[in-house]
Design a protein around this motif. Sequence first.
Motif, PDB file in Angstrom:
ATOM      1  N   ASP A  26     -29.301  26.417  -0.511  1.00 13.14           N
ATOM      2  CA  ASP A  26     -29.712  25.910   0.801  1.00 13.14           C
ATOM      3  C   ASP A  26     -28.523  25.346   1.577  1.00 13.14           C
ATOM      4  N   ILE A  27     -27.670  24.596   0.870  1.00 16.02           N
ATOM      5  CA  ILE A  27     -26.502  24.022   1.539  1.00 16.02           C
ATOM      6  C   ILE A  27     -25.555  25.123   2.001  1.00 16.02           C
ATOM      7  N   THR A  28     -25.354  26.129   1.164  1.00 19.09           N
ATOM      8  CA  THR A  28     -24.479  27.245   1.550  1.00 19.09           C
ATOM      9  C   THR A  28     -25.022  27.971   2.776  1.00 19.09           C
ATOM     10  N   ARG A  29     -26.326  28.193   2.788  1.00 18.30           N
ATOM     11  CA  ARG A  29     -26.952  28.871   3.934  1.00 18.30           C
ATOM     12  C   ARG A  29     -26.826  28.030   5.201  1.00 18.30           C
ATOM     13  N   ARG A  30     -27.031  26.723   5.059  1.00 16.61           N
ATOM     14  CA  ARG A  30     -26.941  25.849   6.224  1.00 16.61           C
ATOM     15  C   ARG A  30     -25.501  25.739   6.716  1.00 16.61           C
ATOM     16  N   LEU A  31     -24.556  25.677   5.803  1.00 15.07           N
ATOM     17  CA  LEU A  31     -23.145  25.647   6.199  1.00 15.07           C
ATOM     18  C   LEU A  31     -22.765  26.890   6.996  1.00 15.07           C
ATOM     19  N   LYS A  32     -23.206  28.028   6.541  1.00 16.30           N
ATOM     20  CA  LYS A  32     -22.908  29.274   7.240  1.00 16.30           C
ATOM     21  C   LYS A  32     -23.518  29.275   8.634  1.00 16.30           C
ATOM     22  N   SER A  33     -24.744  28.777   8.727  1.00  8.58           N
ATOM     23  CA  SER A  33     -25.417  28.732  10.028  1.00  8.58           C
ATOM     24  C   SER A  33     -24.693  27.811  11.006  1.00  8.58           C
ATOM     25  N   ILE A  34     -24.291  26.629  10.536  1.00  8.69           N
ATOM     26  CA  ILE A  34     -23.611  25.675  11.422  1.00  8.69           C
ATOM     27  C   ILE A  34     -22.243  26.192  11.844  1.00  8.69           C
ATOM     28  N   LYS A  35     -21.540  26.864  10.937  1.00  6.46           N
ATOM     29  CA  LYS A  35     -20.235  27.432  11.296  1.00  6.46           C
ATOM     30  C   LYS A  35     -20.380  28.514  12.367  1.00  6.46           C
ATOM     31  N   ASN A  36     -21.449  29.311  12.271  1.00  2.00           N
ATOM     32  CA  ASN A  36     -21.688  30.326  13.304  1.00  2.00           C
ATOM     33  C   ASN A  36     -22.006  29.674  14.653  1.00  2.00           C
ATOM     34  N   ILE A  37     -22.795  28.597  14.607  1.00  5.27           N
ATOM     35  CA  ILE A  37     -23.115  27.886  15.847  1.00  5.27           C
ATOM     36  C   ILE A  37     -21.858  27.269  16.447  1.00  5.27           C
ATOM     37  N   GLN A  38     -20.978  26.750  15.594  1.00  2.95           N
ATOM     38  CA  GLN A  38     -19.743  26.155  16.083  1.00  2.95           C
ATOM     39  C   GLN A  38     -18.856  27.193  16.768  1.00  2.95           C
ATOM     40  N   THR A 251     -18.293  19.912  28.835  1.00  5.34           N
ATOM     41  CA  THR A 251     -18.395  18.667  28.069  1.00  5.34           C
ATOM     42  C   THR A 251     -19.452  18.762  26.990  1.00  5.34           C
ATOM     43  N   ALA A 252     -20.602  19.367  27.321  1.00  5.26           N
ATOM     44  CA  ALA A 252     -21.680  19.484  26.342  1.00  5.26           C
ATOM     45  C   ALA A 252     -21.276  20.372  25.167  1.00  5.26           C
ATOM     46  N   MET A 253     -20.586  21.470  25.444  1.00  5.62           N
ATOM     47  CA  MET A 253     -20.162  22.350  24.359  1.00  5.62           C
ATOM     48  C   MET A 253     -19.067  21.714  23.515  1.00  5.62           C
ATOM     49  N   ASP A 254     -18.226  20.895  24.139  1.00  4.90           N
ATOM     50  CA  ASP A 254     -17.213  20.172  23.375  1.00  4.90           C
ATOM     51  C   ASP A 254     -17.872  19.171  22.430  1.00  4.90           C
ATOM     52  N   ALA A 260     -20.854  19.642  15.262  1.00  2.00           N
ATOM     53  CA  ALA A 260     -20.900  20.675  14.226  1.00  2.00           C
ATOM     54  C   ALA A 260     -19.812  20.438  13.177  1.00  2.00           C
ATOM     55  N   SER A 261     -18.626  20.008  13.615  1.00  2.00           N
ATOM     56  CA  SER A 261     -17.554  19.721  12.660  1.00  2.00           C
ATOM     57  C   SER A 261     -17.933  18.567  11.735  1.00  2.00           C
ATOM     58  N   GLU A 262     -18.570  17.541  12.288  1.00  2.00           N
ATOM     59  CA  GLU A 262     -19.000  16.421  11.452  1.00  2.00           C
ATOM     60  C   GLU A 262     -20.062  16.865  10.443  1.00  2.00           C
ATOM     61  N   MET A 263     -20.994  17.691  10.876  1.00  2.00           N
ATOM     62  CA  MET A 263     -22.032  18.183   9.965  1.00  2.00           C
ATOM     63  C   MET A 263     -21.435  19.063   8.879  1.00  2.00           C
ATOM     64  N   ASP A 265     -18.400  18.842   7.639  1.00  2.00           N
ATOM     65  CA  ASP A 265     -17.706  17.962   6.691  1.00  2.00           C
ATOM     66  C   ASP A 265     -18.695  17.291   5.729  1.00  2.00           C
ATOM     67  N   LYS A 266     -19.799  16.794   6.266  1.00  2.00           N
ATOM     68  CA  LYS A 266     -20.789  16.127   5.419  1.00  2.00           C
ATOM     69  C   LYS A 266     -21.444  17.098   4.446  1.00  2.00           C
ATOM     70  N   LEU A 267     -21.791  18.285   4.931  1.00  2.00           N
ATOM     71  CA  LEU A 267     -22.426  19.268   4.054  1.00  2.00           C
ATOM     72  C   LEU A 267     -21.455  19.786   2.999  1.00  2.00           C
ATOM     73  N   THR A 268     -20.182  19.929   3.371  1.00  2.00           N
ATOM     74  CA  THR A 268     -19.181  20.364   2.386  1.00  2.00           C
ATOM     75  C   THR A 268     -19.036  19.325   1.275  1.00  2.00           C
ATOM     76  N   LEU A 269     -19.034  18.050   1.651  1.00  2.00           N
ATOM     77  CA  LEU A 269     -18.956  16.982   0.645  1.00  2.00           C
ATOM     78  C   LEU A 269     -20.200  16.991  -0.245  1.00  2.00           C
ATOM     79  N   THR A 270     -21.373  17.160   0.351  1.00  2.00           N
ATOM     80  CA  THR A 270     -22.606  17.226  -0.445  1.00  2.00           C
ATOM     81  C   THR A 270     -22.604  18.432  -1.369  1.00  2.00           C
ATOM     82  N   PHE A 271     -22.118  19.562  -0.864  1.00  2.00           N
ATOM     83  CA  PHE A 271     -22.055  20.773  -1.697  1.00  2.00           C
ATOM     84  C   PHE A 271     -21.128  20.572  -2.892  1.00  2.00           C
TER      85      PHE A 271
END
Length: 294
Positions: A26-38, A251-254, A260-263, A265-271
Amino acid sequence: MFARGAAVALYQPQWGQVRNMATLKDITRRLKSIKNIQKITKSMKMVSAAKYARAERELKPARVYGTGALALYEKAEIKAPEDKKKHLLIGVSSDRGLCGAIHTSIAKTLKNEITNLSNAGKEVMVVGVGDKIRGLLQRTHSNYFLMTFKEVGRRPPSFGDASIIALELLNSGYEFDEGSVIYNRFRSVISYKTDEKPIFSLETVAGSESLSIYDDIDADVLRNYQEFTLANILYYSLKESTTSEQSARMTAMDNASKNASEMIDKLTLTFNRTRQAVITKELIEIISGAAALD
């Protein structure tokens, strides 16, 4: 029905290990999704930055249209009489989102103006420039809409676009006495302000007492000037709104990319922690099994 004495054999897996493996997937799938969104948000930020630079360059000469168009109104002190009841509101937005509260601020101002004017006993009609305004007000104020214009914001606005809107409005058959153009005025890269510009009908302008100081203005000249003034104000409002929208989207996209970068980092640490726990547990089981055999 099932027999009471029937014995059912159940296989009990190692739930902890299965749960950890599922969590890792689940974490791997979510990480991939957030990286694509970023990646998408960073690309949209770059595109918005390029569009913003162009819009800001084109805004400076367009502001001359806005200030010059209202010169006659200010010099002649044109105001609608109190007994005039028809008021027109023009809300300037666009068809695109992901730009913060740009469209919401216009919709909020329109709602307040509709409420105040209706309580004062005036007839109010709304013209929506951009599909976002129609979407925000359709459910609660659909009966106030006179017309809406789509395909706004996909390309930089031109004076031809403003002329088309002004022509459609004048040919709609609705005879208003006075009105307001509500738009977002650009202030800086991170700031904008919802503002209004007044507009008046030909009858209101012609009936002004102070207009007599302009001796050479006949009916045809006054009509042409009124139509040209409406197109100028709309063009100026479109330019201001487009610049504000592009800066707000940038500004909103920045901010979205930073979140996304913060998420990530947190998900990578949890993984890493979860994977380390799985590896440690497997090593303990192997060592325990080897010790039991000895």
